[in-house]
Design an enzyme around this catalytic site. Structure first.
Site, short mmCIF file in Angstrom:
data_model
loop_
_atom_site.label_atom_id
_atom_site.label_comp_id
_atom_site.label_asym_id
_atom_site.label_seq_id
_atom_site.Cartn_x
_atom_site.Cartn_y
_atom_site.Cartn_z
N LYS A 122 0.85 -1.19 0.00
CA LYS A 122 0.00 0.00 0.00
C LYS A 122 0.89 1.24 0.00
O LYS A 122 1.93 1.29 0.68
CB LYS A 122 -0.88 -0.03 1.25
CG LYS A 122 -1.87 1.12 1.38
CD LYS A 122 -2.68 0.94 2.66
CE LYS A 122 -3.78 1.97 2.80
NZ LYS A 122 -4.58 1.74 4.02
N SER A 197 -9.28 1.08 2.85
CA SER A 197 -8.46 1.98 2.05
C SER A 197 -7.32 1.28 1.32
O SER A 197 -6.64 1.89 0.50
CB SER A 197 -7.88 3.08 2.95
OG SER A 197 -7.06 2.54 3.97
N SER A 221 -9.81 -1.40 6.67
CA SER A 221 -9.07 -1.08 5.45
C SER A 221 -8.26 -2.23 4.86
O SER A 221 -7.82 -2.14 3.72
CB SER A 221 -8.14 0.11 5.70
OG SER A 221 -8.89 1.28 5.85
#
Length: 533
Positions: A122, A197, A221
């Site tokens: 990420k 996310s 997330s």
């Protein structure tokens, strides 16, 4: 930013005329059918879990460069189909793979427990010398001075980092849209979100463009993207996996702590990630961590109790989610596993608490970050910042909110204990939805309660794939009466199964705090009851 990203896409992955029209919703077969991947590359990226890859690399049956080139190409293809990457690290990754291959020959064996394993990241995971915007335009040119500790540990274990992936504005969506990189879509139905996310990781693993990815989770997330893309994800208990070196808004905040967690394509790969990190005793380098190694857990599947939460009494799940629960429960019952119903313990209050705890500053820092560069908040950013309990608190009010958090945790544990006493058995785990729908339609993922409750309680939670939406079986509930405005909004989204066609459906397993190893053993028992290895 887009020019830098686009220039980094591996040239041998460019689809050209093989790029499907935007009307093609399910692109899951394109990587293997587009003609860019060789048979060997298809086998490497499709047939092996991360654990199997590590074993083959350790035996010298695959080279790190061979595996890395296959995954770089497939990741490039995946990005063009889903918009999941922020930067490819191809040159560095191939150089690292060649080094590992040379070291393997020189010393006659692997360099570390993850020798040659490609790992995707990420974008918010801090990398030395790389941009880290944490979801804000203002920080687009902020360069990290050092690697996050998690990356140092994985690098020492022999891993190779080869691609960074998308995240939403503010990092506080269960979707993945930002003014910087646009919207990441779901590879099984591009009208749906990949989640957030850690949405770029979700899409990448869903199309087998990575064997293992790393994300963060403060409200769902890691688990939302894992569920939406049919892969596995873990939110560990806080202070087990190091967060040292991460950068973002409200650094130093302790009201609700985010965790780093893995996404993977098999259950065993989650265990591999956790064991590899904790075997290094990271608490010696990060004193905030609890000194608990990854423990071996034994559970008796014949004396095993699963409590099923069918609905959180706030937002009712769509028919595909309920069907996944029913089907899984039937498997468990046939395996002789004790099933009880779990009545949720005021999850609306839990949401009011955690949404306040996210922004004890009244979201002042977040709004200032946007105002200073005239960045406009996206609708889901506005939605979370405008929750009814979000306000700027003074020291006394802050302490009161923390007391309410601790009281909620104490009350939940007390009720769990009472229920065990009344049933005269331990409740080994909870089985719950991951969200009120399969992968949501873009812009609609508003209810976090099915995941954020466990962040509030700091309970470890894992996601595993179950099935996909069925056009025949998943009919609209015509007799359901919504309980509140958000419930009604969610209910009206499900006009037919066709809107969610091909969407993966996953479920979530939850255990008590610091029972992460037990959690993964519970997932194993549940999956074995479903007929999986």
């Amino acid at each position: 930013m887009l020019e830098i990203r686009d220039a980094s896409i591996p040239k041998d992955s460019l689809l050209g005329d093989a790029m499907p029209d935007s009307s093609v919703l399910d692109v899951s077969d394109i990587p293997r059918q587009c003609g860019l991947l060789s048979n060997d590359e298809i086998v490497i990226t499709e047939n092996y879990t991360a654990t199997q890859l590590v074993n083959l690399l350790a035996l010298g049956q695959l080279t790190a460069e061979q595996v890395m080139r296959a995954y770089l190409k497939r990741a490039g293809i995946t990005h063009q189909l889903t918009n999941c990457a922020t930067e490819f690290l191809g040159e560095e990754a191939i150089k690292r793979a060649k080094y590992l291959d040379e070291e393997f020959k020189r010393q006659g064996g692997p360099v570390g427990a993850l020798h040659g394993l490609p790992i995707s990241l990420k974008d918010s995971i801090t990398m030395r010398g790389r941009r880290n915007n944490a979801g804000w335009i203002k920080w687009n040119n902020r360069i990290a001075e050092d690697d996050a500790l998690i990356l140092k540990i994985l690098h020492e274990a022999g891993a190779i980092f080869y691609v960074r992936t998308t995240q939403p504005q503010s990092l506080m969506h269960l979707e993945c849209s930002s003014p910087i990189y646009g919207t990441t879509v779901n590879p099984f139905n591009r009208n749906l979100t990949s989640g957030g996310s850690t949405g770029g990781e979700g899409a990448l693993l869903g199309l087998k463009g990575s064997p293992m990815g790393i994300g963060t989770d403060i409200g769902g997330s890691v688990r939302s993207p894992a569920a939406n893309n049919g892969v596995y994800g873990l939110k560990p208990t806080t202070f087990r996996i190091p967060r040292q070196g991460l950068m973002g808004a409200q650094m130093g905040k302790e009201s609700i702590i985010s965790t780093i967690g893995p996404l993977a394509r098999s259950r065993e790969d989650i265990n591999l990630f956790m064991k590899t990190i904790l075997d290094t005793e990271p608490w010696l380098r990060d004193p905030s961590l609890v000194p608990i190694p990854w423990r071996s857990i034994t559970l008796d599947s014949k004396n095993f109790t699963v409590a099923v939460m069918w609905d959180d009494n706030v937002v009712h799940p769509h028919p595909p989610i309920t069907r996944a629960l029913h089907q899984t429960v039937e498997h468990l019952k046939k395996a002789g596993i004790r099933i009880i119903d779990w009545e949720p313990i005021d999850h609306q209050k839990g949401w009011d608490l955690i949404s306040a705890l996210y922004y004890c500053n009244g979201a002042e820092e977040e709004r200032n970050l946007m105002t200073e560069v005239n960045e406009q908040p996206l609708p889901l950013t506005e939605w979370i910042l405008n929750q009814s309990q979000v306000k700027k608190r003074n020291w006394t009010e802050m302490n009161e909110l923390i007391s309410q958090r601790e009281n909620y945790r104490k009350h939940y544990a007390h009720i769990w204990n009472e229920r065990e006493t009344s049933l005269n058995c331990s409740i080994d785990c909870l089985l719950t939805p991951v969200g009120p729908s399969a992968a949501p339609q873009h812009g609609t993922a508003k209810w976090w309660g099915y995941t954020s409750t466990w962040n509030l309680l700091d309970y470890p939670a894992a996601v595993f794939p179950v099935m996909t939406v069925d056009l025949v079986k998943d009919q609209v509930e015509t007799d359901y009466k919504p309980r509140n405005v958000l419930d009604e909004e969610n209910f009206k989204l499900y006009t037919s199964a066709q809107s969610y066609v091909n969407a993966p459906i996953a479920l979530q397993v939850v255990c008590r705090r610091y029972n992460d190893e037990k959690l993964m053993k519970c997932v194993e028992i549940i999956e074995r009851a479903m007929g999986r290895e």
